[in-house]
Design a protein around this motif. Structure first.
Motif, short mmCIF file in Angstrom:
data_model
loop_
_atom_site.label_atom_id
_atom_site.label_comp_id
_atom_site.label_asym_id
_atom_site.label_seq_id
_atom_site.Cartn_x
_atom_site.Cartn_y
_atom_site.Cartn_z
N THR A 284 4.78 -16.16 -9.57
CA THR A 284 6.00 -16.03 -10.36
C THR A 284 6.71 -14.75 -9.92
O THR A 284 6.14 -13.67 -10.00
CB THR A 284 5.68 -15.94 -11.86
OG1 THR A 284 4.92 -17.11 -12.23
CG2 THR A 284 6.94 -15.86 -12.70
N VAL A 285 7.93 -14.89 -9.42
CA VAL A 285 8.70 -13.72 -8.99
C VAL A 285 9.83 -13.51 -10.00
O VAL A 285 10.78 -14.29 -10.05
CB VAL A 285 9.28 -13.90 -7.58
CG1 VAL A 285 10.01 -12.63 -7.15
CG2 VAL A 285 8.20 -14.26 -6.57
N GLU A 286 9.69 -12.47 -10.81
CA GLU A 286 10.67 -12.20 -11.86
C GLU A 286 11.43 -10.93 -11.48
O GLU A 286 10.83 -9.88 -11.29
CB GLU A 286 9.91 -12.00 -13.18
CG GLU A 286 10.82 -11.83 -14.38
CD GLU A 286 10.01 -11.66 -15.69
OE1 GLU A 286 8.77 -11.76 -15.65
OE2 GLU A 286 10.64 -11.38 -16.72
N VAL A 287 12.73 -11.07 -11.35
CA VAL A 287 13.56 -9.90 -11.04
C VAL A 287 14.36 -9.54 -12.28
O VAL A 287 15.09 -10.39 -12.80
CB VAL A 287 14.48 -10.17 -9.83
CG1 VAL A 287 15.40 -8.97 -9.58
CG2 VAL A 287 13.64 -10.45 -8.59
N GLU A 293 23.56 -11.64 -12.49
CA GLU A 293 22.45 -12.58 -12.39
C GLU A 293 22.24 -13.03 -10.95
O GLU A 293 21.11 -13.23 -10.49
CB GLU A 293 22.69 -13.79 -13.30
CG GLU A 293 21.44 -14.66 -13.45
CD GLU A 293 21.70 -15.96 -14.21
OE1 GLU A 293 22.76 -16.07 -14.85
OE2 GLU A 293 20.85 -16.86 -14.13
N SER A 294 23.32 -13.20 -10.19
CA SER A 294 23.18 -13.71 -8.83
C SER A 294 22.39 -12.74 -7.94
O SER A 294 21.71 -13.16 -7.01
CB SER A 294 24.55 -14.00 -8.22
OG SER A 294 25.33 -12.82 -8.17
N GLN A 333 24.58 -5.04 -3.69
CA GLN A 333 25.61 -4.00 -3.68
C GLN A 333 25.22 -2.88 -4.65
O GLN A 333 24.91 -3.15 -5.80
CB GLN A 333 26.96 -4.57 -4.10
CG GLN A 333 27.62 -5.47 -3.07
CD GLN A 333 28.13 -4.69 -1.86
OE1 GLN A 333 28.66 -3.60 -2.01
NE2 GLN A 333 27.93 -5.25 -0.67
N GLY A 334 25.26 -1.64 -4.16
CA GLY A 334 25.05 -0.48 -5.04
C GLY A 334 23.60 -0.22 -5.39
O GLY A 334 23.31 0.56 -6.29
N GLU A 384 20.56 -8.10 -16.33
CA GLU A 384 20.45 -9.50 -15.88
C GLU A 384 19.11 -9.74 -15.19
O GLU A 384 18.50 -8.82 -14.64
CB GLU A 384 21.60 -9.85 -14.93
CG GLU A 384 22.98 -9.71 -15.57
CD GLU A 384 23.16 -10.65 -16.75
OE1 GLU A 384 22.66 -11.78 -16.69
OE2 GLU A 384 23.80 -10.25 -17.74
N SER A 385 18.66 -11.00 -15.24
CA SER A 385 17.36 -11.33 -14.64
C SER A 385 17.33 -12.78 -14.17
O SER A 385 18.20 -13.58 -14.53
CB SER A 385 16.25 -11.10 -15.67
OG SER A 385 16.41 -12.02 -16.74
N ASP A 386 16.35 -13.11 -13.36
CA ASP A 386 16.09 -14.50 -12.99
C ASP A 386 14.65 -14.60 -12.49
O ASP A 386 14.04 -13.59 -12.12
CB ASP A 386 17.07 -15.00 -11.92
CG ASP A 386 17.22 -16.53 -11.95
OD1 ASP A 386 16.47 -17.19 -12.70
OD2 ASP A 386 18.08 -17.05 -11.23
#
Lengths: 406, 406
Positions: A284-287, A293-294, A333-334, A384-386
């Motif tokens: 499971t890769v949770e960012v 979100e993107s 970015q950033g 944000e996350s996904d």
């Protein structure tokens, strides 16, 4: 080799759905390779399909037929994808639909065709047509397990999921099967998923729910980053539960359905990863902490696709520097690398752009040892996350894909 | 395992460049792991570096030092990348520069540091500092082969290239070394390349040529799609050939230099692919007929990165459907799959969206058998093209990357 994949569940009868399987001789001998779903008249049928421009002939015909007539039959063959077959591929797919339509007396547009297997070989039409009577004779409401087996290619186990839920005195069932182990990086849906419910639901509502939920399930898994030419996911609502038809996503019953439907779709999607080609880990890769979100989606997929990360996972090697290297090249970015944090199975591994002060190699080894790995990468930029689910990269993967056709 | 990699060439003396190597004990025993380049006063030095946001500490210091003073020394260590090491990584890199600068009596800004190896471990400063006197004592104009060996990590062979060219009665030499076998998908330059010439050339012209040529060489190779944290490529023009300094890219001498420089850079870039981790094939992916060049670049890299294409290459399996599937998912706007054509080593495999009418499986087998594979994919949309070089995906790749740290 499948990682933590549970046994195929007992799926009760879903009124309005019968399934028949047969052996057409496309795959190896003594393998079921043709599956027919029969749906009751008036069932709502929704579908999402691969975004691959080289989409297979059956995908193109499915998309066309879905809009033209009430869908009554799903005709699925394995062993041959009927993709990369040009115009003759469209003709052969249509011929199999016509054969089934003629046998049962429905318009050809009521048949949706699906194929999976080797790309670029002509579809063996006569074998499939010859198997249709046997599949029809086999139709039964209790054939879910046989269907799960019948749609397998390089899968090692059949994949099924079922949920029931009660709402205002009625019990509803949502059940489905899926297949796929390689060329898995769905972009709209995976190759192949079928989820049926006895709920009565307007087809537009069902389509909108399917499109939404696919982005939290099949469109968030990846085995090897290759989007298939044949990805198809179909949702059916037979309406036999007896409820008044759901006509809006805002109705409480729609919300109850979405909960059960999402659980089934995620379980089916995870099952594909657990049975991914050569898989020894379910990852499971949770960012989290992304500004948009993107960014979270992009970083999660880049980590999940990195051959260096995947081989380190195979080795249970806490080579966390490879994960940071991927984050650095993902094009966020950033990004301030000094704010990035990394946890693996609950152990803090990296912070402030480097190794955590308290981190010891033995923590990393302990974190990487289990078959189930949960990576949490905090970008430190926002809220944000996904989440993406994937596998490791093993010798078995190379063996399977170097020997698939030979 | 290296595919068609020629022997290290005999590189003649390049006036103004001396090289010393030593053993600091960072890598395994009896391995040279520290290399020092000494450049004459007044040499023009240009550099391009990784675009990875997690770029290593030495990369940051190199970029800073390049602009501050005349570069006189390149200090390279292998066995440790000094990446993912946060602020202390910058301090350790600077300490090694100071030690060298003090030994030879130049400002610290005249030293450019480079590191390659494991990510996330603290740089062993004292070992490197202790090896500097031995490396300086070893300085010689004829140490190119030793330098090629000294910068190796998972490389199986040292990589060098040399060209000479005559212009208006003078002979010029361009020579270089490179290293890298994994985490290879350079974005600006590869980890690591050093090319020197005796030409006199203004540093801005040299920088502009380097930036340009890197996009036709190092930035067009990929082994495993992972951009390194340490990619660095440096070009040196010592000016000792005696020509009047080149001050414009439009001068005929600049053009003659670019030809030789491009050949050296491409040969060094190809050498990295030929020695790619686990490589059994050297694969040229040429995409033609694109409407815009970026489409050609994108499709070529997607083909080169696909694990399914790479495992088929490893198996010498003409599973061309996997290549079309990649083209279809690459996101080319306006792609008409019915115009796509595919040739492999001269055999026409696919046209009109499907298998070529005259194609036989035996053609495909013959096309895929050699160690050198040339894929030409025609998008049928326009006149733009690009070429990428890559390797296959073998068991050996998995073995190397699952065992790299253990």
């Amino acid at each position: 080799m499948a990682v933590g994949l549970h046994d195929f569940p007992i799926i009760p009868e879903i009124k309005g759905v019968r399934i028949g399987v047969a052996e057409a001789g496309i795959k190896r001998p003594n393998k079921k390779d043709v599956v027919i779903f029969e749906l009751c008249e008036g069932a709502s049928v929704a579908g999402v399909f691969t975004q691959n421009a080289f989409c297979a002939a059956p995908v193109r015909i499915c998309q066309k037929h879905l809009g033209l007539a009430g869908s009554r039959y799903l005709l699925i063959n394995t062993g041959n994808a009927n993709a990369g077959t040009g115009k003759s591929g469209l003709e052969t797919a249509l011929k199999t639909c016509e054969a089934l339509a003629d046998s049962v007396g429905v318009p050809v547009e009521s048949v949706l065709p699906f194929s999976t297997g080797v790309i670029g070989e002509p579809l063996p039409v006569s074998k499939i047509v010859a198997a249709i009577p046997a599949a029809l004779a086999n139709l039964s409401a209790n054939n879910w397990h046989a269907a799960g087996v019948g749609i397998m290619t390089t899968d090692t186990l059949p994949k099924g999921s079922v949920r029931t839920f009660d709402f205002e005195g009625r019990t509803y069932t949502v059940a489905g099967i899926s297949k796929g182990a390689g060329m898995i990086r769905p972009n709209m849906a995976t190759m192949l998923g079928y989820v049926c419910s006895d709920i009565a639901m307007n087809v537009d509502v069902l389509q909108s729910i399917l499109k939404d939920v696919v982005n939290k399930s099949f469109n968030r898994i990846t085995v090897d980053s290759d989007t298939s030419t044949n990805d198809s996911c179909v949702a059916v609502a037979t309406g036999m539960a007896g409820n008044e038809q759901v006509t809006s996503i805002d109705e409480p019953l729609a919300q109850a359905f979405i909960t059960a439907f999402t659980e089934v779709m995620q379980e089916l999607a995870h099952a594909i990863v657990r049975d991914g080609e050569g898989a020894t880990k379910f990852v499971t890769v949770e960012v989290v902490g992304a500004a948009i979100e993107s960014d979270a989606t992009k970083v999660a997929f880049e980590i999940a696709h990195s051959p260096l990360v995947k081989t380190a996972l195979f080795a249970s090697d806490p080579n966390w520097g490879r994960i940071l290297a991927v984050v650095g090249r993902a094009g966020v970015q950033g990004l301030d690398v000094d704010r990035v944090q990394l946890h693996i199975n609950g152990f803090e591994v990296a912070r402030d752009g480097g190794r955590s002060p308290d981190y010891l190699e033995e923590h990393g080894k302990k974190a990487m040892a289990p078959a189930e790995i949960h990576i949490v990468l905090d970008l430190g930029m926002g809220a944000e996350s996904d989440t993406v689910w994937t596998t490791d990269f093993s010798h078995e993967y190379v063996t399977i894909n170097a020997e698939y056709r030979t």
